[in-house]
Design a protein around this motif. Structure first.
Motif, mmCIF file in Angstrom:
data_model
loop_
_atom_site.group_PDB
_atom_site.id
_atom_site.type_symbol
_atom_site.label_atom_id
_atom_site.label_comp_id
_atom_site.label_asym_id
_atom_site.label_seq_id
_atom_site.Cartn_x
_atom_site.Cartn_y
_atom_site.Cartn_z
ATOM 1 N N GLN A 63 33.595 40.894 38.309
ATOM 2 C CA GLN A 63 34.875 40.948 38.479
ATOM 3 C C GLN A 63 35.610 39.999 37.811
ATOM 4 O OE1 GLN A 63 36.136 39.972 42.493
ATOM 5 N NE2 GLN A 63 34.393 38.717 42.694
ATOM 6 N N HIS A 77 42.189 38.655 35.239
ATOM 7 C CA HIS A 77 42.424 38.758 33.694
ATOM 8 C C HIS A 77 43.653 38.180 33.233
ATOM 9 C CE1 HIS A 77 42.208 40.339 29.490
ATOM 10 N NE2 HIS A 77 41.335 41.310 30.151
ATOM 11 N N PHE A 137 33.506 44.339 35.613
ATOM 12 C CA PHE A 137 34.159 43.754 34.620
ATOM 13 C C PHE A 137 33.820 43.925 33.385
ATOM 14 C CE2 PHE A 137 34.406 40.472 31.427
ATOM 15 C CZ PHE A 137 35.460 40.337 31.167
ATOM 16 N N HIS A 156 36.207 47.523 33.168
ATOM 17 C CA HIS A 156 37.201 46.634 34.118
ATOM 18 C C HIS A 156 37.203 47.429 35.292
ATOM 19 C CE1 HIS A 156 37.413 43.756 30.793
ATOM 20 N NE2 HIS A 156 38.352 44.549 30.092
ATOM 21 N N CYS A 210 40.282 42.944 37.644
ATOM 22 C CA CYS A 210 39.234 43.885 36.903
ATOM 23 C C CYS A 210 38.191 43.992 38.111
ATOM 24 C CB CYS A 210 38.436 43.396 35.918
ATOM 25 S SG CYS A 210 39.584 42.942 34.544
ATOM 26 N N ARG A 246 42.710 48.188 39.098
ATOM 27 C CA ARG A 246 43.753 47.916 38.125
ATOM 28 C C ARG A 246 44.567 49.076 38.184
ATOM 29 N NH1 ARG A 246 42.619 47.445 31.942
ATOM 30 N NH2 ARG A 246 41.133 49.037 31.784
#
Length: 306
Positions: A177, A180, A86, A106, A82, A110
């Protein structure tokens, strides 16, 4: 991006690698590591680690049975990155939020295609580094110029992830950030997290109010908390325990969707909430970071044996 642009430069020719191979899994390009002591899989999309399997052990990470490995789609499980924000943009600090031009949670890292920088191998360890140049290509969703470098270090002792952000712009860069991380369990009701006792946390399910943790964190249905702590943690499940040690973090997210939200999640079986938990090394809420021109910050986690 063409297939050839996904490949490493000549100096990183796969012929020089003993344990690491390119592999297409689903519709995505990945680096597949088969070392005598462990296995691992890292996708170029999202710089996403989906598997880490020491020899004669089960996978240390959880991956959804229905995860879809498709371009532009986030992978459900493993360790999504992320970045450079975030969670919900609206829940970020004003300095972070003003750079974000989308409602999507996020960040974009990603689902972005990262560039392979290096593969280093030895008899005991494999290290893979990838980078993402966040420049004008992302101007529709975010304002800034930074480079993210992520390094995965695998050994029989565990897995280390280090995400370094460097501000390449002339203005101060505020960002949030998280790593995750999804972990497996055979029974969420018999699982707990140690090391957060006496920490304050924001409970996002109770109007984002502050509470104080007493003792271990147990899971009784949906859980979504942001702890003001970067202390070492231990995850206890029926299968054993795992230690987490973070760097560059003073916030930890603990998450499980519970039955109702699990039924609404994409790429996630209705029952899967019983078999996973997320403990995320983060720079979230008030723990966001600011970098001046040329400065760097590293967020990292070591996932190891108890």
């Amino acid at each position: 991006m063409s297939e050839s642009s996904n490949r490493p430069p000549l100096s990183l020719s796969p012929g020089q690698w003993s344990f690491t191979r390119w592999k297409t899994i689903g519709q995505l390009e990945a680096l597949d590591v088969h070392h005598p002591l462990f296995k691992a899989t890292v996708f170029l999309q999202g710089a996403h680690l989906t598997h880490f399997v020491p020899r004669d052990e089960a996978d240390w990470l959880f991956l959804s049975d229905t995860a879809r490995l498709e371009p532009g789609r986030a992978i459900r499980g493993g360790i999504p990155i992320c970045w450079p924000w975030f969670g919900d943009p609206a829940r970020n600090a004003p300095e972070v939020r003003k750079r974000i031009h989308t409602d999507s949670a996020h960040g974009f890292a990603r689902t972005a295609l990262w560039k392979l920088e290096d593969v280093r191998e030895s008899a005991h360890e494999v290290e893979i580094s990838l980078s993402l140049d966040a420049n004008e290509d992302f101007a529709e969703v975010w304002t800034g110029h930074a480079i993210a470098l992520i390094t995965f270090s695998f050994s029989i002792r565990g897995c280390q992830v280090a995400l370094t952000t460097t501000n390449l712009g002339s203005d101060p860069l505020a960002f949030s950030q998280a790593l995750h991380s999804y972990f497996p369990t055979s029974d969420i009701s018999r699982s707990r997290v140690l090391g957060l006792g006496s920490s304050n946390y924001i409970d996002t399910l109770r109007n984002w109010e502050y509470f104080s943790q007493e003792g271990p964190v147990y899971f009784e249905g949906e859980t979504d908390r942001i702890y003001e702590s970067g202390e070492p943690l231990t995850i206890i499940t029926p299968a054993g325990s795992r230690k987490l040690k973070s760097v560059g973090s003073d916030s930890t997210v603990v998450w499980n969707p519970g039955p109702d939200k699990a039924a609404r999640l994409s790429d996630f079986p209705d029952y899967a909430w019983k078999n996973m938990l997320c403990v995320e090394t983060a720079n979230a809420t008030g723990d966001y970071r600011v970098l001046y021109e040329g400065q760097s910050h590293t967020l990292g986690v070591l996932i190891g044996r108890s």
